[in-house]
Design a protein around this motif. Structure first.
Motif, PDB file in Angstrom:
ATOM      1  N   GLU A  92       0.709  -1.310  -0.018  1.00 56.67           N
ATOM      2  CA  GLU A  92       0.112  -0.131   0.021  1.00 56.67           C
ATOM      3  C   GLU A  92       0.975   1.462  -0.007  1.00 56.67           C
ATOM      4  O   GLU A  92       0.431   2.428  -0.053  1.00 56.67           O
ATOM      5  CB  GLU A  92      -0.749   0.056   1.122  1.00 56.67           C
ATOM      6  N   SER A  93       2.133   1.072   0.246  1.00 57.13           N
ATOM      7  CA  SER A  93       2.839   2.247   0.062  1.00 57.13           C
ATOM      8  C   SER A  93       3.138   2.754  -1.255  1.00 57.13           C
ATOM      9  O   SER A  93       3.050   2.099  -2.238  1.00 57.13           O
ATOM     10  CB  SER A  93       4.480   1.996   0.686  1.00 57.13           C
ATOM     11  N   ASN A  94       3.756   3.937  -1.348  1.00 51.89           N
ATOM     12  CA  ASN A  94       4.275   4.726  -2.585  1.00 51.89           C
ATOM     13  C   ASN A  94       5.497   4.591  -3.012  1.00 51.89           C
ATOM     14  O   ASN A  94       6.235   5.308  -3.714  1.00 51.89           O
ATOM     15  CB  ASN A  94       3.708   6.199  -2.679  1.00 51.89           C
ATOM     16  N   LEU A  95       6.080   3.471  -2.366  1.00 46.04           N
ATOM     17  CA  LEU A  95       7.716   3.187  -2.966  1.00 46.04           C
ATOM     18  C   LEU A  95       7.863   2.840  -4.261  1.00 46.04           C
ATOM     19  O   LEU A  95       8.924   3.593  -4.760  1.00 46.04           O
ATOM     20  CB  LEU A  95       8.092   1.821  -1.991  1.00 46.04           C
ATOM     21  N   LEU A  96       7.018   2.137  -5.012  1.00 46.25           N
ATOM     22  CA  LEU A  96       7.442   2.106  -6.419  1.00 46.25           C
ATOM     23  C   LEU A  96       6.932   3.269  -7.233  1.00 46.25           C
ATOM     24  O   LEU A  96       7.226   3.128  -8.295  1.00 46.25           O
ATOM     25  CB  LEU A  96       6.407   0.583  -6.956  1.00 46.25           C
TER      26      LEU A  96
END
Length: 181
Positions: A92-96
Motif C-alpha cells: 500500500e506504500s508509494n515506494l514504487l
C-alpha cells in the motif's frame, strides 16, 4: 557453432526476455509505477545489448548481460517481497512510485474477474470531486499476479545467465583455439 548451439538458444532467450520485459513495461506504465518502469527500461537496454553481443560474437557485451541478470533477479526478489509484504514492506506504500503519486499496480483494479465501482465522496458530482474506487470479485488478487510476473522474470533471467556464461566460455575457447593455430 551449430544451429542448436548455446548461441542460438541465448538469442532465443534474449528475444523472449525482451518480449516479456516489454509486456511488463506496458502494465507498469498503466499503473504509473515509476521505479519498475525505470528498472524495466534498463533491463530492456541490457537485454538488447546481450542480444547484440550474442549475434555479433562480442563476449564483453554478454558478460554485461550476465551481470545484469544477477541484478535483475535481485530486483525481482525485492518486488516479490514488496507485494507479499515481507520484512516490513507494504504494497500500500508509494515506494514504487517514488512517493510522487498514489498510483498502484494496474492489476489491482483490472485483474481477472475484477468488478470496479466508483463511489463519490460527496453527494454532488462535480469535476473536482474525489471518488473512491471499490474492487470486488477478483479471481486472483493483484499481488499474486505481480509475484507471478516477477517469478517468471527470475526464471528467464536465471536460464539466460547460465546460457550467457556458456556462450562466453564457448566464444573464448574459439578465440584461444584460433590463436594457437
Amino acid at each position: 557453432m551449430g544451429c542448436c548451439s548455446g548461441r542460438c538458444t541465448l538469442i532465443f532467450l534474449c528475444t523472449f526476455q525482451l518480449l516479456a520485459a516489454l509486456e511488463r513495461q506496458v502494465f507498469d506504465f498503466l499503473g504509473y509505477q515509476w521505479a519498475p518502469i525505470l528498472a524495466n527500461f534498463f533491463h530492456i537496454i541490457v537485454v538488447i545489448l546481450g542480444l547484440f553481443g550474442t549475434i555479433q560474437y562480442r563476449p564483453r557485451y554478454i558478460v554485461v548481460y550476465a551481470v545484469w541478470t544477477a541484478l535483475w533477479v535481485t530486483w525481482n526478489v525485492f518486488v516479490i517481497c514488496f507485494y507479499l509484504e515481507v520484512g516490513g514492506l507494504s504494497k500500500e506504500s508509494n515506494l514504487l512510485t517514488f512517493n510522487v503519486s498514489a498510483h498502484h499496480s494496474w492489476w489491482s483494479e483490472h485483474g481477472p474477474g475484477c468488478v470496479r465501482q466508483e463511489m463519490q465522496a460527496t453527494g454532488v458530482k462535480s469535476l473536482d470531486s474525489q471518488s473512491f474506487i471499490s474492487v470486488m470479485g477478483c479471481i486472483v488478487e493483484f499481488q499474486y499476479i505481480e509475484v507471478l510476473h516477477s517469478s517468471f522474470q527470475i526464471l528467464i533471467a536465471l536460464v539466460g545467465f547460465v546460457y550467457a556464461c556458456y556462450v562466453v566460455s564457448a566464444f573464448t575457447e574459439e578465440e584461444d583455439s584460433c590463436l594457437r593455430k
